[in-house]
Design a protein around this motif. Structure first.
Motif, PDB file in Angstrom:
ATOM      1  N   ARG A 296      13.179  54.416  -2.921  1.00 13.83           N
ATOM      2  CA  ARG A 296      12.891  53.224  -3.727  1.00 13.83           C
ATOM      3  C   ARG A 296      14.061  52.854  -4.617  1.00 13.83           C
ATOM      4  N   GLU A 297      14.701  53.874  -5.197  1.00 13.14           N
ATOM      5  CA  GLU A 297      15.846  53.598  -6.070  1.00 13.14           C
ATOM      6  C   GLU A 297      16.985  52.969  -5.274  1.00 13.14           C
ATOM      7  N   LEU A 298      17.234  53.484  -4.079  1.00 12.27           N
ATOM      8  CA  LEU A 298      18.274  52.914  -3.232  1.00 12.27           C
ATOM      9  C   LEU A 298      17.904  51.489  -2.820  1.00 12.27           C
ATOM     10  N   SER A 299      16.642  51.265  -2.511  1.00 13.59           N
ATOM     11  CA  SER A 299      16.203  49.925  -2.124  1.00 13.59           C
ATOM     12  C   SER A 299      16.411  48.926  -3.253  1.00 13.59           C
ATOM     13  N   LEU A 300      16.152  49.350  -4.475  1.00 14.86           N
ATOM     14  CA  LEU A 300      16.388  48.480  -5.627  1.00 14.86           C
ATOM     15  C   LEU A 300      17.871  48.163  -5.780  1.00 14.86           C
ATOM     16  N   ARG A 301      18.706  49.148  -5.538  1.00 11.96           N
ATOM     17  CA  ARG A 301      20.156  48.917  -5.629  1.00 11.96           C
ATOM     18  C   ARG A 301      20.605  47.942  -4.550  1.00 11.96           C
ATOM     19  N   LEU A 302      20.093  48.109  -3.332  1.00 12.66           N
ATOM     20  CA  LEU A 302      20.445  47.192  -2.256  1.00 12.66           C
ATOM     21  C   LEU A 302      19.936  45.781  -2.541  1.00 12.66           C
ATOM     22  N   ALA A 303      18.743  45.685  -3.110  1.00 10.08           N
ATOM     23  CA  ALA A 303      18.208  44.373  -3.472  1.00 10.08           C
ATOM     24  C   ALA A 303      19.078  43.691  -4.514  1.00 10.08           C
ATOM     25  N   ALA A 304      19.592  44.474  -5.456  1.00  5.43           N
ATOM     26  CA  ALA A 304      20.489  43.927  -6.473  1.00  5.43           C
ATOM     27  C   ALA A 304      21.793  43.454  -5.838  1.00  5.43           C
ATOM     28  N   ASP A 305      22.302  44.202  -4.869  1.00  2.73           N
ATOM     29  CA  ASP A 305      23.512  43.779  -4.154  1.00  2.73           C
ATOM     30  C   ASP A 305      23.282  42.456  -3.444  1.00  2.73           C
ATOM     31  N   ILE A 306      22.131  42.319  -2.818  1.00  7.15           N
ATOM     32  CA  ILE A 306      21.804  41.085  -2.106  1.00  7.15           C
ATOM     33  C   ILE A 306      21.712  39.910  -3.083  1.00  7.15           C
ATOM     34  N   ALA A 307      21.045  40.128  -4.210  1.00 13.63           N
ATOM     35  CA  ALA A 307      20.903  39.066  -5.211  1.00 13.63           C
ATOM     36  C   ALA A 307      22.247  38.632  -5.774  1.00 13.63           C
ATOM     37  N   ALA A 308      23.160  39.602  -5.904  1.00  9.93           N
ATOM     38  CA  ALA A 308      24.476  39.310  -6.479  1.00  9.93           C
ATOM     39  C   ALA A 308      25.418  38.657  -5.476  1.00  9.93           C
ATOM     40  N   ASN A 309      25.019  38.573  -4.210  1.00 11.01           N
ATOM     41  CA  ASN A 309      25.896  38.028  -3.176  1.00 11.01           C
ATOM     42  C   ASN A 309      25.218  36.876  -2.430  1.00 11.01           C
ATOM     43  N   ASP A 310      24.656  35.956  -3.214  1.00 10.16           N
ATOM     44  CA  ASP A 310      24.074  34.738  -2.653  1.00 10.16           C
ATOM     45  C   ASP A 310      22.951  35.050  -1.671  1.00 10.16           C
TER      46      ASP A 310
END
Length: 384
Positions: free
Chosen positions: A15-29
């Protein structure tokens, strides 16, 4: 399909990794390349599959590699290395050493042949696996442990043998797709309805776009992988190697088979607790992600970087050339309890329906002059 349930701790990591990946996606359009997703899913510090503490290898892990199956794999490989080491400064560098079993058994076999390496370097990004490797070598070959060093990065130069078993397949790949209208696009990752999913966009990388145009057949809906990381890895090894050899063992295909029109769904796959998973978004960080190796690209990358392409053939042919049947013949066949598991493992390593045909061995040299035992017959360089 019923899959083993992960522990609460493992789920929390995912879950923690998924949140980090979601943040990466949000930060990259709202979109990241699949290679970025795969890189993080496998190697994010403390969270990725190879960087966290889950058990990955063996019967209680997610998959079994050749060195885990029988010591004869390492003993046979040592028969090749014993010919190469004297042509160099006598060092070995192994990438992604797993449990450390291959390293330990290579050290023992080479020492028995009075050819122990001057130094045995292991390059691994996983603190968990480094600890496990150290424990394995200390248990199986304690007298040779002082020769082993762990590196987090490549040295500036290296004189010796560079070795990798199932390393290239675990490097991030790009996904590309040919749409129904014939356009080629890059397949990345976005989030819809709270879940990771694929999303196709135009190429932002001109080099990837050019490769895709040359490799992907004109089949609507065709999806495949292109590993820029593999190509860069071989080029980097070549730039570091001053003299010696590079030997890579992995599952894969030459270009004309890899990008065959009938291979329209690609080779990307997940491995979780000895189950094959088609969904690459299943439990990020807890599942291995892998794709087959395009050995034509590996060969060309080595040649372009100034290496001599020594040979390319099946794992079965390489092991037979290097003498695995001789190693098997040394065992007492009348001791069924010991002999049968070893002979069964050797059969899996050699059988075309198991690992013998799908797994390949490719060798490069620089500044050495020797006929390699492992490539003496059955070379397939003409197929690359």
């Amino acid at each position: 399909m019923s899959l083993p349930e992960p522990s609460a701790e493992a789920l929390a990591t995912s879950r923690e990794l998924s949140l980090r990946l979601a943040a990466d996606i949000a930060a990259n359009d709202g979109w990241i390349a699949f290679s970025h997703f795969m890189q993080q899913a496998l190697y994010a510090p403390g969270l990725g599959y190879y960087a966290a503490g889950s058990r990955k290898f063996g019967a209680d892990g997610d998959f079994v590699t050749a060195p885990e199956m029988t010591p004869l794999f390492a003993q046979t490989l040592a028969r090749q290395l014993v010919e190469l080491l004297p042509q160099t400064a006598g060092n070995i560098m192994e990438f992604g050493a797993g449990t450390g079993r291959l390293a330990a058994e290579l050290l023992l076999a080479l020492d028995a042949m009075q050819c122990a390496p001057a130094q045995y370097f292991i390059v691994d990004l996983s603190p968990d696996l480094v600890e496990r490797q150290r424990d394995t070598i200390a248990r199986l070959a304690p007298q040779l442990l002082p020769r082993v060093s762990w590196l987090a990065a490549l040295p500036e130069t290296f004189d010796g043998i560079m070795l990798g078993n199932e390393v290239l397949d675990a490097m991030p790949c790009e996904l590309v797709v040919r749409q129904d209208d014939g356009r080629l696009q890059q397949r990345g990752v976005t989030i819809r309805d709270g879940a990771f999913c694929f999303d196709d966009r135009d190429f932002s990388d001109t080099a990837l776009a050019s490769l895709a145009a040359n490799l992907v057949p004109p089949v609507a809906g065709y999806v495949t992988e292109i590993s820029l990381a593999n190509r860069a890895f071989i080029h980097t090894l070549a730039s570091v190697l001053t003299r010696g050899a590079i030997l890579q063992i992995d599952y894969g295909l030459p270009e004309r088979e890899f990008y065959h029109p009938q291979r329209h769904m690609g080779t990307l796959i997940g491995h979780y607790r000895h189950h094959t998973i088609q969904d690459p978004f299943y439990l990020p960080g807890l599942m291995d992600l892998t794709s087959h190796v395009d050995f034509s690209a590996i060969a060309q990358s080595g040649i372009d970087a100034g290496l001599d392409l020594i040979g390319y053939l099946t794992q079965a042919q390489f092991l037979i050339n290097a003498g695995i049947t001789d190693e098997l013949a040394k065992l007492d066949a009348s001791d069924i309890a010991r002999y049968l598991p070893v002979s069964t493992a050797v059969q899996k390593l050699l059988s075309p329906s198991e690992m013998g045909e799908l797994f390949k061995v490719i060798g490069f040299g620089k500044g050495i002059d020797i006929d390699w035992l492992g490539f003496c017959t059955g070379d397939r360089c003409h197929a690359l």
